[in-house]
Design an enzyme around this catalytic site. Sequence first.
Site, PDB file in Angstrom:
ATOM      1  N   ASP A  29      -2.815 -18.581  -9.140  1.00 26.90           N
ATOM      2  CA  ASP A  29      -3.383 -19.403  -7.715  1.00 26.90           C
ATOM      3  C   ASP A  29      -4.734 -19.900  -7.370  1.00 26.90           C
ATOM      4  O   ASP A  29      -4.963 -20.705  -6.530  1.00 26.90           O
ATOM      5  CB  ASP A  29      -3.185 -18.378  -6.670  1.00 26.90           C
ATOM      6  CG  ASP A  29      -1.779 -17.578  -5.988  1.00 26.90           C
ATOM      7  OD1 ASP A  29      -1.463 -18.359  -6.531  1.00 26.90           O
ATOM      8  OD2 ASP A  29      -1.277 -17.133  -5.996  1.00 26.90           O
TER       9      ASP A  29
ATOM     10  N   ASP B 163       0.912 -17.881  -1.140  1.00 24.63           N
ATOM     11  CA  ASP B 163       1.235 -17.490  -1.719  1.00 24.63           C
ATOM     12  C   ASP B 163       2.524 -16.511  -1.751  1.00 24.63           C
ATOM     13  O   ASP B 163       2.443 -15.768  -0.698  1.00 24.63           O
ATOM     14  CB  ASP B 163       0.792 -16.928  -3.465  1.00 24.63           C
ATOM     15  CG  ASP B 163       1.375 -16.303  -4.835  1.00 24.63           C
ATOM     16  OD1 ASP B 163       2.099 -16.475  -5.223  1.00 24.63           O
ATOM     17  OD2 ASP B 163       0.911 -15.657  -4.427  1.00 24.63           O
TER      18      ASP B 163
ATOM     19  N   CYS C  93     -12.841  13.082   8.226  1.00 25.86           N
ATOM     20  CA  CYS C  93     -12.917  12.666   6.552  1.00 25.86           C
ATOM     21  C   CYS C  93     -14.349  13.451   6.333  1.00 25.86           C
ATOM     22  O   CYS C  93     -14.460  14.062   5.400  1.00 25.86           O
ATOM     23  CB  CYS C  93     -13.074  10.936   6.174  1.00 25.86           C
ATOM     24  SG  CYS C  93     -11.505  10.381   7.146  1.00 25.86           S
TER      25      CYS C  93
ATOM     26  N   CYS D 184     -13.781   8.677   9.007  1.00 29.83           N
ATOM     27  CA  CYS D 184     -13.822   8.575  10.742  1.00 29.83           C
ATOM     28  C   CYS D 184     -15.059  10.040  10.249  1.00 29.83           C
ATOM     29  O   CYS D 184     -14.838  10.207   8.719  1.00 29.83           O
ATOM     30  CB  CYS D 184     -13.192   9.031  11.376  1.00 29.83           C
ATOM     31  SG  CYS D 184     -11.412  10.538  11.207  1.00 29.83           S
TER      32      CYS D 184
END
Lengths: 726, 57
Positions: free
Chosen positions: A624, A438, A33, A30
């Site tokens: 995977d 997974d 920051c 935002c």
Amino acid sequence: MAETRDLSHFIRHLDGGVARMELAVEGIVCGACMKVIEGGLAAIPGITLARVNLTDRRVAVEWRDGNVDPVRLINRLSELGYRAYPYDAGRAATDEEQKTQALLRCLGVAAFATMNVMLLSVAVWSGNAGDISPEQRDFFHWLSALIALPAAAYAGRPFFRSAIRAIAVRRLNMDVPISIGVLLALGMSAVETLHHATHAYFDSALMLLTFLLVGRTLEQAMRRRTRAVAGNLAALRAETVTKFVNPTELAVVPVAAIRPGDLVLVRPGERIAIDGVVTEGRSEIDQSLVTGETLPVSVSKGGTVYAGTLNVSGALRVTVSVAERGTLLDEVTHMLDRALEARTHYVRLADRAARLYAPLVHATALTTMLGWIALGANWHDAIITAIAVLIITCPCALGLAVPAVQVVASGALFREGVLLNSGEGIERLAGVDTILFDKTGTLTLPEPEVVNAADLPAERLALAGRLALASRHPLAAAVARAARAKAPLAATEEPGQGVRCEHHGVELRLGRPSFCGADRDAKIFSADPEASAIAFAYGTERYVLAVRQRLRGDAVDVIAKLKQEGFAIEILSGDRAPAVAYAARTLGIEHWHAGMTPADKITRIAALQSQGSDVLMVGDGLNDAPSLAAAAASLSVATAAHLAQAAADAVFLGERLAPVAAAIAIARQARRLMRQNLWFAVAYNVVAVPIAVLGFASPLVAALAMSGSSILVTVNALRAQPREWR
Amino acid sequence: MEVLIYLVPLALGLGLLGLGAFLWSLKTGQYDDLEGAAWRALMDDDVPAGEKKAKNS
């Protein structure tokens, strides 16, 4: 770890002794920051500019050349609590930027011209109903022509170019009927103006261009944003190479700092960033990205590896022959190019529709003309009516129908932390009814910890850690972190099993307990179902390390919500049954499978899909990747191995599981709206064409029909944003 | 209808002015960071001099 960082590659030297660097910053959320970062950087003496771009999550820094050490900027940002990575503003980014600007310029010109011509047209329309003199009408028409012709010549270029390209290769795309319609409308209007006619269609042609340019600009804006994030991801995932500084010590350095002759380590699952010759180790290399060959090639000592290929199974030591810079970014860009060009099912449908559509409308126009002549109308009126048909059927709504929805949906996905990898992702995600997760790194947080490191003698732990460095498996990474290992051993990875090597004549293995012959010892840990076991074998000595994982914070809620929405949910894990059972119990998932190899997972997916389920696979690991590619749709975690990322439709960021649920919801909504929009475009033509054929399509009717349908389609697309945000 | 002599150039001039303004804003990067600009409007201007320097571009 001794880490040298050479950033000179990322620094641009501007005029007047100013150096400039762009950094991709993680964690900017935002305006606060923004202020902290800009203030914090500006406090360093010598800094002349620090400006945050909140949209792209980047900060541009300029300083007087030679006064500031660029590494200090990164350190300063990390003191402030932000991780920053030098961002390479390559030519691809500049090209996109220029394309966006060019489209916006075209849009600006078209919109200006439309508004001014419309002003004149409204005067003519109301005058036609009242007492406008023919001279005044002619004057207004001439003025319209003066504005419209140059404006259309400028703003229509994107369409004309694309149409010419398509015709050159004997194809038809949507831009061909658009170009023909616009050119005929302008040409006819000019001729009519010369003959002092009552009607001219300058406004219709320009309005058509304006609406279509809005669609194009939206599409381009989506591309640019996805690309900005992809560029940041590439910077975050850093084009780094693990280099041997000396025979026992490793350092992570940017690719730019690699010189021919350097010795580097390439772990399984890593994309090779350099061209080189293998000096130690054995592995299989997937060269599909480079040669198109899908079968992996095995390499061993003396073999050559190329940048852009993927190391599949074993750790390699490679002597660099040519250092290629920017390979990973090029690859990501390449991947995105492919994804964005491979438009979704419905866009391709729209393109196919264009192929049907163009002959259809042109035939309708011709029939209209011949019909009117047959009915005794004169040539002039017949041609005017035919052109009006072309103008009114110009695919304004059709051109906006899909891109508008895509833009809004991808924006909504982006806000939820989901990045689309493949353009078809939205479509495929929308169709799923079964979700397979997974466990390791997906339902749980990616970084597990070793809890019983103290059980091992220090030198055994150190060896285990060095062996673990050769693997990309999360459990191995935890071991490597626990041992603070820096110097890897050259080892072979057996996917789904573990790594092994010879060390001073002793066989070392690290991996599943069954792979290391430590099944019996692993039983101790059955009591602690949250922990996974990774075994280490040193000759005949067996050790079992417990690695504990935390479930993602919102996993329980998200799974409950998905179940409630009627999705069938299963866990497919390569982990031990008790750990998987525990996770399944905690999350309330009835169906789970433990101890699965990559092949088992694919078998399970195939079984489900043959029963008619559309499977979404959510995974992250090396093991995977094949199942991600096999499933109808796939999601991967942003911290996943490159291989898993490359195989997934979309990638999600952050520590939460919520993006999975959100992605499906947004995709479903988007698909529904695309369908609605396409049907709407069809309905519009069904209503509008008869009006035009009968000769009632005055410029006023054309303007109303075109703007009305475009606005309706666009407003409908805005609904692709889930309700909470509106 | 002599009024057209003023009104038509006036309308065109205003339109061109708008177009010019749009092209100028595009060229100077006003659309580069739409999200950031929204926040910058809310920021306090009474920041210390050192930080202020960082804000101009």
